[in-house]
Scaffold this motif. Structure first.
Motif: not given
Length: 211
Positions: A88-90, A185-211
């Motif tokens: 939703r945030v994305e 602004f380009e740096v901020l856009v890149f930072t947003w994209t990187a942190r969003l992907k990292s957040f999503d990747h961490q959620l995937d990892e912990i989902e596998v851990q608890y599955s």
């Protein structure tokens, strides 16, 4: 789920029964019937006690397993809800900065480069609440997930302010709505994209851990 100790228990029980039967038979051959009956009663009592202990231990293990499965299900539900909030945030972020939200008729706070009261701020607040609940269940080193959400919020706030500078303070812009994308602004856009992907990747990892 099979009990890993079941085979050992049954082997020990069979060995005990065979040894007891052999000893009882030996006593019978020696014509000591009274002694044999006392031994038989003691053996039966021992086997009964062992059975009670095993049943009680099994019940405890079953309760622990059910509790663990319930906790895992609760954590998985929190993870999925957090993923929904992140999506939703994305979506709102893309609409806010590149789509229909960034149009004439905005509030004064939005015009001044603030997120107060905007759909993006509200979606980030929902994400923070989800992360807080997730931290209470799984985090052992502080507010890991909440910090991830706060980092996204900080980047979004910085982007809103930078967009305001570009729209209304940069002499290269043609006027309101005619933003010029610059290096910051380009740096901020890149930072947003990187942190969003990292957040999503961490959620995937912990989902596998608890599955």
């Amino acid at each position: 789920m099979k009990n890993p100790y079941a085979l050992g228990f049954w082997c020990a029980l069979v060995a005990l029964v065979l040894l007891s039967a052999t000893y009882f038979y030996g006593i019978m051959l020696a014509h000591q019937i009274d002694k044999a009956m006392v031994f038989l009663d003691s053996t039966v009592a021992l086997i009964a006690v062992m059975g009670i202990v095993v049943v009680a231990w099994s019940l405890v293990q079953v309760r622990r397993l059910k509790k663990r499965q319930l906790e895992q299900s609760k954590v998985l539900l929190l993870i999925w809800d957090t993923k929904v909030a992140l999506r939703r945030v994305e979506t709102v972020f893309d609409r806010y900065f590149w789509g229909s939200y960034w149009q004439p008729g905005r509030t004064f706070a939005e015009v001044m480069g603030e997120l107060t009261g905007t759909p993006l701020e509200k979606s980030l607040d929902v994400l923070k609440k989800q992360c807080l609940e997730l931290d209470k269940q799984v985090a052992s080193d502080g507010w890991h997930w909440l910090n991830n959400a706060r980092e996204l919020s900080d980047v979004a706030t910085a982007m809103a302010r930078e967009r305001y500078q570009l729209d209304f303070c940069d002499p290269r812009s043609d006027g309101p709505g005619g933003a010029v994308i610059d290096r910051d602004f380009e740096v901020l856009v890149f930072t947003w994209t990187a942190r969003l992907k990292s957040f999503d990747h961490q959620l995937d990892e912990i989902e596998v851990q608890y599955s």
